[in-house]
Design a protein around this motif. Structure first.
Motif, PDB file in Angstrom:
ATOM      1  N   LYS A  26      24.590  51.404 -75.868  1.00 58.27           N
ATOM      2  CA  LYS A  26      23.561  50.749 -75.065  1.00 58.27           C
ATOM      3  C   LYS A  26      24.166  50.049 -73.855  1.00 58.27           C
ATOM      4  O   LYS A  26      23.610  50.098 -72.751  1.00 58.27           O
ATOM      5  N   LEU A  27      25.320  49.401 -74.039  1.00 58.29           N
ATOM      6  CA  LEU A  27      25.984  48.757 -72.914  1.00 58.29           C
ATOM      7  C   LEU A  27      26.392  49.771 -71.854  1.00 58.29           C
ATOM      8  O   LEU A  27      26.311  49.502 -70.652  1.00 58.29           O
ATOM      9  N   LEU A  28      26.826  50.935 -72.292  1.00 58.80           N
ATOM     10  CA  LEU A  28      27.305  51.948 -71.358  1.00 58.80           C
ATOM     11  C   LEU A  28      26.197  52.432 -70.441  1.00 58.80           C
ATOM     12  O   LEU A  28      26.417  52.698 -69.253  1.00 58.80           O
ATOM     13  N   GLN A  29      24.988  52.572 -70.960  1.00 58.38           N
ATOM     14  CA  GLN A  29      23.896  53.096 -70.143  1.00 58.38           C
ATOM     15  C   GLN A  29      23.022  52.009 -69.534  1.00 58.38           C
ATOM     16  O   GLN A  29      22.062  52.304 -68.834  1.00 58.38           O
ATOM     17  N   SER A  30      23.350  50.735 -69.776  1.00 63.97           N
ATOM     18  CA  SER A  30      22.561  49.641 -69.218  1.00 63.97           C
ATOM     19  C   SER A  30      22.980  49.361 -67.778  1.00 63.97           C
ATOM     20  O   SER A  30      24.110  49.639 -67.374  1.00 63.97           O
ATOM     21  N   SER A  31      22.055  48.789 -67.021  1.00 64.87           N
ATOM     22  CA  SER A  31      22.371  48.394 -65.645  1.00 64.87           C
ATOM     23  C   SER A  31      23.201  47.122 -65.648  1.00 64.87           C
ATOM     24  O   SER A  31      23.345  46.442 -66.668  1.00 64.87           O
ATOM     25  N   ASN A  32      23.743  46.778 -64.469  1.00 67.91           N
ATOM     26  CA  ASN A  32      24.577  45.579 -64.385  1.00 67.91           C
ATOM     27  C   ASN A  32      23.786  44.312 -64.703  1.00 67.91           C
ATOM     28  O   ASN A  32      24.319  43.377 -65.293  1.00 67.91           O
ATOM     29  N   ALA A 346      33.873  49.461 -67.924  1.00 68.70           N
ATOM     30  CA  ALA A 346      34.362  49.409 -66.551  1.00 68.70           C
ATOM     31  C   ALA A 346      35.246  50.614 -66.236  1.00 68.70           C
ATOM     32  O   ALA A 346      35.122  51.234 -65.178  1.00 68.70           O
ATOM     33  N   ASN A 347      36.145  50.943 -67.147  1.00 68.27           N
ATOM     34  CA  ASN A 347      37.026  52.092 -66.929  1.00 68.27           C
ATOM     35  C   ASN A 347      36.230  53.381 -66.767  1.00 68.27           C
ATOM     36  O   ASN A 347      36.510  54.213 -65.890  1.00 68.27           O
ATOM     37  N   THR A 348      35.223  53.560 -67.623  1.00 62.44           N
ATOM     38  CA  THR A 348      34.446  54.795 -67.603  1.00 62.44           C
ATOM     39  C   THR A 348      33.622  54.912 -66.329  1.00 62.44           C
ATOM     40  O   THR A 348      33.543  55.990 -65.723  1.00 62.44           O
ATOM     41  N   VAL A 390      28.842  60.971 -69.707  1.00 64.24           N
ATOM     42  CA  VAL A 390      28.640  60.965 -68.255  1.00 64.24           C
ATOM     43  C   VAL A 390      27.186  60.665 -67.917  1.00 64.24           C
ATOM     44  O   VAL A 390      26.883  59.930 -66.967  1.00 64.24           O
ATOM     45  N   SER A 391      26.270  61.204 -68.705  1.00 58.56           N
ATOM     46  CA  SER A 391      24.854  60.935 -68.479  1.00 58.56           C
ATOM     47  C   SER A 391      24.538  59.456 -68.645  1.00 58.56           C
ATOM     48  O   SER A 391      23.786  58.872 -67.854  1.00 58.56           O
ATOM     49  N   ARG A 392      25.127  58.838 -69.675  1.00 57.50           N
ATOM     50  CA  ARG A 392      24.888  57.409 -69.887  1.00 57.50           C
ATOM     51  C   ARG A 392      25.536  56.560 -68.783  1.00 57.50           C
ATOM     52  O   ARG A 392      24.988  55.545 -68.374  1.00 57.50           O
ATOM     53  N   LYS A 397      22.835  53.157 -62.714  1.00 54.57           N
ATOM     54  CA  LYS A 397      23.990  52.693 -61.940  1.00 54.57           C
ATOM     55  C   LYS A 397      23.817  53.136 -60.486  1.00 54.57           C
ATOM     56  O   LYS A 397      23.252  54.197 -60.212  1.00 54.57           O
ATOM     57  N   SER A 398      24.321  52.356 -59.566  1.00 53.77           N
ATOM     58  CA  SER A 398      24.236  52.690 -58.149  1.00 53.77           C
ATOM     59  C   SER A 398      25.558  52.398 -57.469  1.00 53.77           C
ATOM     60  O   SER A 398      26.391  51.647 -57.979  1.00 53.77           O
ATOM     61  N   ILE A 399      25.736  52.994 -56.303  1.00 53.15           N
ATOM     62  CA  ILE A 399      26.968  52.836 -55.547  1.00 53.15           C
ATOM     63  C   ILE A 399      26.622  52.517 -54.098  1.00 53.15           C
ATOM     64  O   ILE A 399      25.738  53.147 -53.500  1.00 53.15           O
TER      65      ILE A 399
END
Length: 491
Positions: A26-32, A346-348, A390-392, A397-399
């Motif tokens: 859940k953390l991986l696919q959550s927004s900041n 962060a690494n991912t 990668v999908s998560r 996420k934005s850049i």
């Protein structure tokens, strides 16, 4: 065959989704913003967690002379969540001082994108006062416009019935029956309230709303009345038929249509509208001195926490019973897991973003017309992760790039084959090309879908007519017949 009970031993493998593993996913696919909120809750619940206030310099990623070499094979988020090994510091550029890179002149920001009031009071100036709601704006005008108690009661009923667009569809006779008064009096109150600011509220439909605004501008005449009575024809762009109905020529109809376009079809919609939240990028990107790209996680939204091992050791010594020791052990394990999960997240993110930038470098150099086809599998294979990971990572996420802020999902587009076995093209780039071709049309050279197909095939894009029609409709571009009608009447 014996039916007696017996004992058997069987060996099998299965993936057990522990609560911590689910939370890591859940953390991986959550927004900041969501991650920051979760960390804030954990800081309140867990006495062994504390903020990491140290400034850690970032590490540049993505240089052109060293084109983002793939990192050593690393476990994906599912494996990392269950691992006890922390990545080394060189594998994850986490933080950097971006104060001189994106200087917007706004109030100093703290962690999580909130104004940092500890650095000064400038943030107070940037906080706009909340605007009045539509009903509050109406109530002020009602108090100033109506002195008679009955008229005020009728106006209050209209105020209660108005919708967010400023319309009131209830008939005067029905409202008069509900209030127990005469219908002409309700009609008079409505007519007066239709002149409120903004003009055109409390109307029953769009035609009446536009009529009230035109009367306010002294632009309502029989020809305009005929046009308002046939708004469906205007929506279908039946301009020649409208000329006959209104009894005007091409120039007069063009002027009438331009006048209607300057009106507000929903005069109440501007009140109480909540502005869209600012998109806070997760990854920051800028040019390197050598011409490459520098990528770093946004330090303003990157939650950084530490495990207070000293406090844990002191509390463990002072524990008086088994329950207190068990509580400390559980809190220590949860804190350690959170630090590891944030580090791996962060690494991912930076690894996947770097690979996307490497593959879409032509987009950043030359624009959307050079966007390349890209799918999750392409990135997953290069960074040695599963496609689901990668999908998560790319979800929510934005850049921030020199060309604007984009969601990471934007760079994944389907491929359209090239003619004669040539290079494939991105669907987003093809849509951009279709839009550019239509915008460059003249009165005598309106392009049909077949003509667009022929032009794209000359440019090496093997595309079907139905695909062009689908892209055109998605871009809200009218058909060639409708565009010809629009261009036949000057704006």
């Amino acid at each position: 065959m014996s039916l007696a009970p017996r004992l058997d031993l069987r060996q099998s493998q299965s993936l057990v989704m522990t609560p911590q593993l689910r939370q890591a996913i859940k953390l991986l696919q959550s927004s900041n913003v969501e991650v920051t909120a979760f960390v804030e809750e954990e800081l309140e619940r867990n006495p062994l967690l504390e903020r990491d206030e140290r400034e850690t310099p970032g590490v540049d990623a993505g240089r052109r002379d060293d084109p983002l070499p793939p990192a050593p094979a690393a476990p994906d988020s599912l494996q990392a969540a269950a691992s006890d090994v922390l990545p080394n510091e060189q594998s994850a550029p986490l933080d950097a001082d971006w104060s001189n890179v994106y200087d917007t002149g706004e109030a100093p920001m703290g962690r999580g994108g909130r104004p940092d009031f500890e650095d000064g009071l400038d943030g107070l100036d940037a906080m706009a006062a909340p605007g009045k709601s539509l009903r509050e704006h109406i109530a002020e005008q009602v108090r100033l416009s109506f002195a008679d108690p009955t008229d005020r009661l009728i106006a209050a009923a209209f105020q209660a019935l108005v919708d967010p667009a400023g319309r009131c569809a209830m008939a005067d006779e029905e409202l008069a029956l509900r209030l127990g008064c005469e219908a002409p009096r309700v009609t008079a109150v409505r007519a007066r309230m239709q002149r409120f600011d903004p003009t055109g509220m409390f109307c029953r439909d769009l035609a009446e709303c536009l009529e009230v605004q035109l009367r306010e501008r002294n632009r309502f005449d029989p020809a305009m009345a005929a046009l308002l009575a046939n708004l469906p024809l205007l929506a279908r762009r039946e301009l020649r038929l409208l000329q006959e109905i209104c009894g005007v020529d091409v120039a007069d109809l063009a002027e009438m249509v331009a006048e209607i376009r300057r009106l507000d079809p929903k005069p109440g919609a501007d009140f109480g509208a909540t502005p869209p939240p600012a998109l806070i990028p997760d990854v920051l990107m800028r040019r390197a001195p050598d011409g490459g790209w520098l990528l770093e996680l946004n330090p303003e939204t990157l939650p950084r926490v530490l495990v207070n091992r000293g406090f844990h050791a002191r509390a463990l010594v002072g524990a008086r019973n088994r329950e207190e020791k068990a509580y400390l052990a559980e809190r220590f394990q949860t804190a350690s897991w959170l630090v590891k999960s944030l580090e791996q997240r962060a690494n991912t993110i930076i690894k996947v973003a770097a690979e996307i930038v490497r593959r879409q470098e032509q987009f950043f150099l030359h624009g959307v017309g050079h966007l390349r086809p890209l799918i999750l599998r392409d990135v997953a294979e290069e960074v040695a992760m599963h496609e689901s990971t990668v999908s998560r990572v790319t979800a929510n996420k934005s850049i921030a790039t020199p060309r604007g802020t984009f969601e990471l999902k934007y760079f994944f587009t389907t491929a359209i084959a090239g003619t004669h076995g040539g290079e494939s093209h991105s669907a987003e780039a093809v849509r951009h090309r279709i839009k550019a071709m239509v915008e460059a049309e003249g009165l005598e050279d309106v392009l049909s879908d077949d003509a667009i197909v022929a032009s794209l095939r000359k440019e090496g894009v093997d595309i079907a007519r139905r695909t062009v029609a689908k892209y055109r409709e998605a871009l809200r571009i009218p058909s060639s017949v409708q565009r010809k009608r629009e261009k036949a009447v000057p704006a």
